[in-house]
Design a protein around this motif. Sequence first.
Motif, PDB file in Angstrom:
ATOM      1  N   GLU A 333       0.832  -1.203   0.000  1.00 24.41           N
ATOM      2  CA  GLU A 333       0.000   0.000   0.000  1.00 24.41           C
ATOM      3  C   GLU A 333       0.868   1.256   0.000  1.00 24.41           C
ATOM      4  OE1 GLU A 333      -3.383   1.807   2.862  1.00 24.41           O
ATOM      5  OE2 GLU A 333      -3.354  -0.370   2.607  1.00 24.41           O
ATOM      6  N   VAL A 334       1.989   1.205   0.767  1.00 29.23           N
ATOM      7  CA  VAL A 334       2.905   2.359   0.813  1.00 29.23           C
ATOM      8  C   VAL A 334       3.375   2.698  -0.600  1.00 29.23           C
ATOM      9  CG1 VAL A 334       5.210   3.100   1.568  1.00 29.23           C
ATOM     10  CG2 VAL A 334       3.696   1.982   3.185  1.00 29.23           C
ATOM     11  N   HIS A 339       3.219   5.810  -5.750  1.00 28.26           N
ATOM     12  CA  HIS A 339       3.030   5.950  -7.204  1.00 28.26           C
ATOM     13  C   HIS A 339       1.981   7.019  -7.522  1.00 28.26           C
ATOM     14  CE1 HIS A 339       5.772   2.978  -8.574  1.00 28.26           C
ATOM     15  NE2 HIS A 339       5.106   1.929  -8.137  1.00 28.26           N
ATOM     16  N   ILE A 340       0.886   6.980  -6.788  1.00 23.87           N
ATOM     17  CA  ILE A 340      -0.173   7.987  -6.988  1.00 23.87           C
ATOM     18  C   ILE A 340       0.395   9.398  -6.776  1.00 23.87           C
ATOM     19  CG2 ILE A 340      -2.159   8.978  -5.754  1.00 23.87           C
ATOM     20  CD1 ILE A 340      -3.312   7.142  -7.624  1.00 23.87           C
ATOM     21  N   LYS A 534       0.976   4.448   9.699  1.00 19.45           N
ATOM     22  CA  LYS A 534       2.135   4.464   8.781  1.00 19.45           C
ATOM     23  C   LYS A 534       2.065   5.687   7.882  1.00 19.45           C
ATOM     24  CE  LYS A 534       2.575  -0.380   7.815  1.00 19.45           C
ATOM     25  NZ  LYS A 534       2.492  -1.380   6.788  1.00 19.45           N
ATOM     26  N   ASP A 535       0.875   5.902   7.292  1.00 17.08           N
ATOM     27  CA  ASP A 535       0.698   7.029   6.365  1.00 17.08           C
ATOM     28  C   ASP A 535       0.961   8.362   7.057  1.00 17.08           C
ATOM     29  OD1 ASP A 535       0.095   5.348   4.361  1.00 17.08           O
ATOM     30  OD2 ASP A 535      -2.046   5.764   4.292  1.00 17.08           O
ATOM     31  N   GLU A 536       0.442   8.484   8.290  1.00 22.86           N
ATOM     32  CA  GLU A 536       0.613   9.744   9.029  1.00 22.86           C
ATOM     33  C   GLU A 536       2.096  10.000   9.312  1.00 22.86           C
ATOM     34  OE1 GLU A 536      -1.903   9.196  12.410  1.00 22.86           O
ATOM     35  OE2 GLU A 536      -3.743   9.709  11.306  1.00 22.86           O
ATOM     36  N   THR A 537       2.818   8.921   9.685  1.00 27.51           N
ATOM     37  CA  THR A 537       4.258   9.058   9.971  1.00 27.51           C
ATOM     38  C   THR A 537       5.009   9.458   8.707  1.00 27.51           C
ATOM     39  OG1 THR A 537       4.066   7.366  11.682  1.00 27.51           O
ATOM     40  CG2 THR A 537       6.277   7.849  10.905  1.00 27.51           C
ATOM     41  N   GLY A 558      10.523   2.168  -3.001  1.00 31.46           N
ATOM     42  CA  GLY A 558       9.561   3.151  -3.497  1.00 31.46           C
ATOM     43  C   GLY A 558       9.320   4.418  -2.703  1.00 31.46           C
ATOM     44  N   VAL A 559       9.811   4.524  -1.466  1.00 31.46           N
ATOM     45  CA  VAL A 559       9.521   5.723  -0.676  1.00 31.46           C
ATOM     46  C   VAL A 559      10.329   6.895  -1.232  1.00 31.46           C
ATOM     47  CG1 VAL A 559       9.658   6.736   1.621  1.00 31.46           C
ATOM     48  CG2 VAL A 559       8.977   4.362   1.363  1.00 31.46           C
ATOM     49  N   ASN A 560       9.658   8.048  -1.391  1.00 37.78           N
ATOM     50  CA  ASN A 560      10.293   9.169  -2.088  1.00 37.78           C
ATOM     51  C   ASN A 560      10.176  10.460  -1.272  1.00 37.78           C
ATOM     52  OD1 ASN A 560      11.496  10.687  -4.106  1.00 37.78           O
ATOM     53  ND2 ASN A 560       9.568  11.066  -5.145  1.00 37.78           N
ATOM     54  N   VAL A 561      11.247  10.820  -0.570  1.00 38.12           N
ATOM     55  CA  VAL A 561      11.290  12.093   0.151  1.00 38.12           C
ATOM     56  C   VAL A 561      12.568  12.807  -0.297  1.00 38.12           C
ATOM     57  CG1 VAL A 561      11.344  13.218   2.423  1.00 38.12           C
ATOM     58  CG2 VAL A 561      10.070  11.076   2.122  1.00 38.12           C
TER      59      VAL A 561
END
Length: 704
Positions: A333-334, A339-340, A534-537, A558-561
Amino acid sequence: MRPALLNPLFASAQTLAGIGPRLILLLKKCLTLPPGISEPRVIDVLWHMPTGVIDRRSQPRLTEAIPGTIVTLELRVLKHKPSPRGNTKAPYKVTCEDDTGRIDLVFFHAEHKFIERQLPVGEIRFVSGRIERYGDNLQMAHPDYIVSPEAKNEMPLLEPVYPLTAGLSGKITLKAARQAVERVPDVPEWQEAQWLKARAWPNFKDAVGRVHQPHEAQDVSMGAAPWQRLAFDELLAGQLAFALVRKNLKTERGRKLSGSGEIRAKIASALPFSLTGSQTTALEEISADLAASHRMLRLLQGDVGSGKTVVALMTMAIAVEAGAQAAMMAPTEVLARQHIDTIAPLAEAAGLRLALLTGREKGKARDAVLSRLASGEIDILVGTHALFQPDVAFKDLAIAVIDEQHRFGVHQRMALQAKGANGDTNVLVMTATPIPRTLLMTHYGDLDVSKLTEKPAGRKPVVTKAAPIELLERLIDRIRAQLAEGAQVYWVCPLIETSEASDLAAAEERFAYLRQLFGDVVGLLHGGMAAKEKDETMAAFAANRLKILVATTVIEVGVNVPNANIMVIEHAERFGLAQLHQLRGRVGRGARESFCMLLYKAPLGETAEQRLKMMEETEDGFKIAEKDLELRGGGEILGARQSGAPGFRIAEVPGYENLLEAARDDAVLMLEKDPNLVSPRGQALRTLLYLFECDEAVRLFRAA
């Protein structure tokens, strides 16, 4: 139908003498069973290969026997000396002799009656085991074999040694393997005569026989002719299966797609950079596939940050330009939400209608997405496994993009393909793990491949350094200075054991420690958290409200910061190269200079040292993947072994790459000459496919 001559091999292992319900459970623990098989069969015993051999051929007289070696002796039993009553620690001894001397056979905690039956006084027995000198006397503790002259042939002079599990003895396994060999039928030869002759390889039946009942000690070696022959058989079966599936896909009527280019032009103009050369080439290959009459099945492999998502969006835009829909499936889901977030601004600029569907969307919200999808109001649907649920119906699905293909089985890929109106959906699969050529051939043999080898302009190299954990305080001082300049930090803790609980403990412990030092700008992210949490963090970290994110490996893909520029990996020696490379790929995405610190606990093993050195030396994912293959072998490089990816039982041998190349060439040439496998060799190759359970290929030629 499977050829009748193979049926004895596919019977339950319980049909072998001596294998009852208790032993079948132990065999199940010990043998490698293919996906979907719950009970060991005779063929599984046959493919349980030995790891070594005990040589019992030395048959000296007692005066010639060398202490410390394994020997087989012809002895006469002289007398029994039971341990004194009440003294359980003293051994039971049996004195035996030959023409040249005497020896004591020694048994601890022995059952007296059993030894008396085994070694009757005055009788001749052949005894095999390790001979030792104890003071002035020769002795053999717990002989491996004691047999009468009539039963001498039952003792293996070259005894294969098998991987075992508690409760399962080598003798039982050997007996089962010998029976399995007896069931191997005379099969038609599927290998080319010249090829066999040039390598001096035996026929299939002899090869199996010599591995389990060796003529020479080296027969059990992976480099020896019998094992090499069987390895090539397994590789040929796999390559032939892939070639058949691929040929079938090429002949299956696909759906021609060619758009006006209008939406793609809008996406290109909204990009903050121009496409790289390899992105342009990949898009040309994809466009050519989509314009052809057969269905597209292409793998897009690119290193971390090489721009796969943009290529995927451009690909999906072709479907929308042609008046159809597209879907993109991610393993978590993360990643789906990532991607979205990445494609939403570009999609908006191009007028594309996007939606998200994961396990979290429920009730009215989910119904609304499904309703808009079925009516064609959604152009591109991004989601997780939820996409191939039965009630997810597209108006007209033309292209499916599957990210991190190795996390899904082939059957899941097919379930998504079937969502197209005529089951003719074009498929693009993507992986961020660069894959060495040999693994491409074995895990992805049914796909065409496009590679992204460049990084978009502006990507900065990541400075990578390995350091012992003792330098932690100095590292924290450096981080404090970086935070003052606006940096952000990922801090990854490993899986200490293979349990979720210990993984959590390591991350929570480090989180508590850093929280004491830096306060509430430290966040925690792990797999055990609720999706919303998770999303909030992640959102707080992306918005720069959190400066340090302590995480388990959930951030691997996939995490993009872009602002995060420091990656600290604790116990880096416990990670594989591919995983270290994936984690490092989370930084180096913005304008700031980036660092990756690999903290390890000394002393380092040789393999761990090579891994960390490789990480310091290069950022080239393809070089790293080749090194990973060299250090770990092919089983793990794509993550855990997955259904849909073949795990070899025999073929991981010296010279594997050369055998694989030859098997691939042979399979391609064979299908050019005999596409339906109807010639004598073709019929024999059908038997090979059944033998190695290449069911998908078998189904195809049955339907032909």
